[in-house]
Scaffold this active site. Structure first.
Site, PDB file in Angstrom:
ATOM      1  N   ILE A  82       0.886  -1.303   0.048  1.00 25.85           N
ATOM      2  CA  ILE A  82      -0.294   0.183   0.047  1.00 25.85           C
ATOM      3  C   ILE A  82       0.812   1.094   0.009  1.00 25.85           C
ATOM      4  O   ILE A  82       0.600   2.194  -0.756  1.00 25.85           O
ATOM      5  CB  ILE A  82      -0.854   0.112   1.328  1.00 25.85           C
ATOM      6  CG1 ILE A  82      -1.909  -1.265   1.004  1.00 25.85           C
ATOM      7  CG2 ILE A  82      -1.805   1.419   1.249  1.00 25.85           C
ATOM      8  CD1 ILE A  82      -2.900  -1.362  -0.165  1.00 25.85           C
ATOM      9  N   THR A 116      -0.292  -4.450  10.240  1.00 28.45           N
ATOM     10  CA  THR A 116      -0.980  -4.748  11.502  1.00 28.45           C
ATOM     11  C   THR A 116      -1.489  -6.116  11.762  1.00 28.45           C
ATOM     12  O   THR A 116      -2.633  -6.480  11.400  1.00 28.45           O
ATOM     13  CB  THR A 116      -2.205  -3.693  11.807  1.00 28.45           C
ATOM     14  OG1 THR A 116      -2.892  -3.468  10.777  1.00 28.45           O
ATOM     15  CG2 THR A 116      -1.606  -2.285  11.949  1.00 28.45           C
ATOM     16  N   LYS A 166     -13.891  -0.945   7.371  1.00 26.45           N
ATOM     17  CA  LYS A 166     -12.785  -1.671   6.916  1.00 26.45           C
ATOM     18  C   LYS A 166     -12.952  -3.104   7.200  1.00 26.45           C
ATOM     19  O   LYS A 166     -12.935  -4.052   6.562  1.00 26.45           O
ATOM     20  CB  LYS A 166     -11.491  -1.261   7.248  1.00 26.45           C
ATOM     21  CG  LYS A 166     -10.585  -2.125   6.640  1.00 26.45           C
ATOM     22  CD  LYS A 166     -10.368  -2.028   5.256  1.00 26.45           C
ATOM     23  CE  LYS A 166      -9.458  -3.217   4.634  1.00 26.45           C
ATOM     24  NZ  LYS A 166      -7.932  -2.763   5.141  1.00 26.45           N
ATOM     25  N   ASN A 211     -14.507  -6.829   4.825  1.00 22.91           N
ATOM     26  CA  ASN A 211     -13.740  -7.800   4.590  1.00 22.91           C
ATOM     27  C   ASN A 211     -14.381  -9.064   5.502  1.00 22.91           C
ATOM     28  O   ASN A 211     -14.258 -10.215   4.961  1.00 22.91           O
ATOM     29  CB  ASN A 211     -12.284  -7.922   5.053  1.00 22.91           C
ATOM     30  CG  ASN A 211     -11.350  -6.832   3.961  1.00 22.91           C
ATOM     31  OD1 ASN A 211     -11.539  -6.927   2.738  1.00 22.91           O
ATOM     32  ND2 ASN A 211     -10.571  -6.146   4.556  1.00 22.91           N
ATOM     33  N   CYS A 229      -5.653  -9.353   4.505  1.00 21.70           N
ATOM     34  CA  CYS A 229      -6.693  -8.662   5.127  1.00 21.70           C
ATOM     35  C   CYS A 229      -8.236  -9.670   5.488  1.00 21.70           C
ATOM     36  O   CYS A 229      -8.634  -9.501   6.465  1.00 21.70           O
ATOM     37  CB  CYS A 229      -7.317  -7.486   4.137  1.00 21.70           C
ATOM     38  SG  CYS A 229      -6.073  -6.128   3.968  1.00 21.70           S
TER      39      CYS A 229
END
Length: 500
Positions: A60, A135, A257, A261, A311
């Protein structure tokens, strides 16, 4: 903007008193209109004079840095990995993204993009700090914010007091992280939100393989707790994205977010659950899916051997962890995640049983896995279910060879062949682990000649037509279509419905 700010105020009214108290740290002179620092920073952003540093030059951080550079800003891309920075300075990108390496070379030539591994050179005298570090999730399902906190510490040690800066966090975080982790750190260090630092949370929503396209064209969500931070971040992001930008509260953006997902993970799990039901009932999942999807309000995804990437494998756990102390039962999300995690093991059992049925024991059999990335047409092997399947097969005694035209460095415990022919020669089972375009074009007749007698073709992605595979001399196998129902399906093949 007025509507978005009204939404923020509405959200704030429902916050705990502790969070509202923190909001009041925004200095009264700012709220009263003494906006010198804000106006100065806004002018720098609009005039492309703002100096930007992005911490983390991975999947990213790098494309984001290059898009901002292309928009006209001077951008420093910081990463602690010296080898990565060396490659970037030479115009090399280790992961596959359409147009990314070309854009890197263009930005290097412009002189506005500078890869850097020196903390002082990268972070000193910057106007905008963007954190885009990983993370990950811990073994117990809890978030590991260590990389984020280390990056935040670096930023705060270089932020110039009384020279307002904008800090944007792109890394995925659990709800309340901005309020209960990031903001208290700012307070403890003596910074004032809306004066020394403007703060925003802008979670990335891009998919590997389409990063540049989705980062520059997709809709963005900006989470803030004060109006001015929202305006600054919107001005910055609107410089390179054509998508809509919506401003909301920190906590809402954090949750959105994870919800996105988790929704996808649950839908994939449903498709896999249907496949398991089809195995139990001796029914072909491809036919069930094709017929069910004729319904105007049904869209069942393809089943497979699990879920990978950075993710979808962690965000459901972030969501579950964030409500664990509230007594809310989210077993639907938990069970979906566990089901997807067990698919590689289930796939290994299908392969074991299929080979045993033709008299082949694991310790005497060779499996060729074609494609090991977590999805097709990318080089990303992070949390790939194909890799988990390889480890499961090796634990059962199989010899495993691997061929992936997009992967140059072999992951742990994997023997990477240089050619397709090397991988499949003498194989008892072919496994399709990733639907790369090159692999979908393989000549099944030529591969069959290289295999041993009675080879099994395990289609881990449901990417091949069963009839074509069987006509080439393989026994077709997949999740939702086990070997023990092949004969039944052959009897009703003339009634089968196949997708065009």
């Amino acid at each position: 903007m007025a509507r978005d700010c009204a939404l923020i105020i509405s959200s704030i009214s429902s916050l705990p008193k502790r969070s509202i108290k923190r909001l009041y740290l925004v200095r009264s002179e700012v709220l009263m209109g003494e906006l010198g620092g804000y106006q100065s920073l806004l002018s720098k952003i609009r005039e492309k004079r703002a100096k930007i540093v992005i911490l983390g030059q991975g999947y990213i951080g790098l494309p984001l840095a290059l898009l901002l550079c292309r928009a006209g800003y001077h951008v420093t891309g910081f990463d602690i990995k010296e080898s990565l920075i060396k490659d970037l300075k030479e115009g090399k990108v280790k992961f596959s993204e359409v147009g990314l390496e070309e854009l890197l070379k263009e930005c290097l030539a412009s002189g506005r993009y500078s890869p850097e591994d020196s903390v002082e050179r990268a972070l000193s005298n910057r106007d905008i700090y963007i954190i885009a570090v990983q993370t990950p999730v811990k073994i117990n399902g809890r978030p590991n914010l260590g990389y984020l906190l280390s990056a935040l510490e670096l930023v705060l040690s270089h932020v110039r007091r009384y020279a307002p800066s904008l800090l944007v966090i792109e890394s995925t975080v659990p709800p309340k992280t901005m309020e209960e982790v990031v903001m208290p750190i700012l307070e403890e260090r003596g910074f004032y939100l809306g004066d020394d630092i403007f703060l925003a949370y802008c979670p990335e929503r891009a998919m590997p393989g389409r990063l540049l396209q989705e980062l520059s064209g997709g809709n963005r969500i900006i989470g803030v707790i004060d109006e001015l931070s929202g305006k600054l971040t919107e001005a910055l992001y609107s410089s390179f994205t054509k998508g809509n930008i919506r401003i909301t509260h920190f906590r809402t953006a954090e949750l959105v977010k994870l919800v996105e997902n988790s929704y996808r993970d649950v839908n994939i799990a449903f498709a896999n659950a249907v496949a398991l039901a089809c195995e139990a009932l001796d029914v072909d999942v491809d036919e069930v899916r094709a017929l069910a999807n004729l319904h105007p309000r049904v869209n069942i995804l393809k089943p497979g051997i699990g879920v990978g990437g950075s993710c979808l494998t962690k965000d459901p756990y972030f969501l579950l962890n964030s409500v664990s102390s509230h007594g809310i039962n989210l077993d639907l999300i938990r069970v979906a995640r566990k089901l997807n995690e067990m698919l590689p093991k289930h796939a290994a059992e299908l392969i074991v049983n299929a080979l045993k049925a033709v008299g082949k024991r694991p310790e005497e059999s060779l499996v060729a896995v074609l494609g090991i990335t977590y999805k097709g047409n990318v080089r990303d092997c992070r949390n790939s279910p194909a890799l988990e399947l390889i480890y499961e097969l090796k634990e059962r005694g199989f010899s495993v060879r691997v061929y992936d035209p997009l992967v140059n460095e072999a992951p742990r415990g994997v023997y990477l062949c240089r050619s397709l022919e090397e991988a499949v020669k003498g194989a008892d089972c072919i496994v399709i682990g990733a639907e790369h375009s090159q692999l979908l074009k393989i000549n099944l007749d030529e591969i069959r000649v290289l295999c041993r007698d009675s080879p099994v073709f395990f289609d881990g992605k449901h990417a091949f037509d069963r009839k074509v595979v069987e006509e080439a001399g393989f026994e077709y196998l997949s999740v939702g279509c086990p070997a023990n129902v092949i004969e039944i399906l052959k009897e009703i093949a003339e009634h089968h419905i196949h997708e065009p």
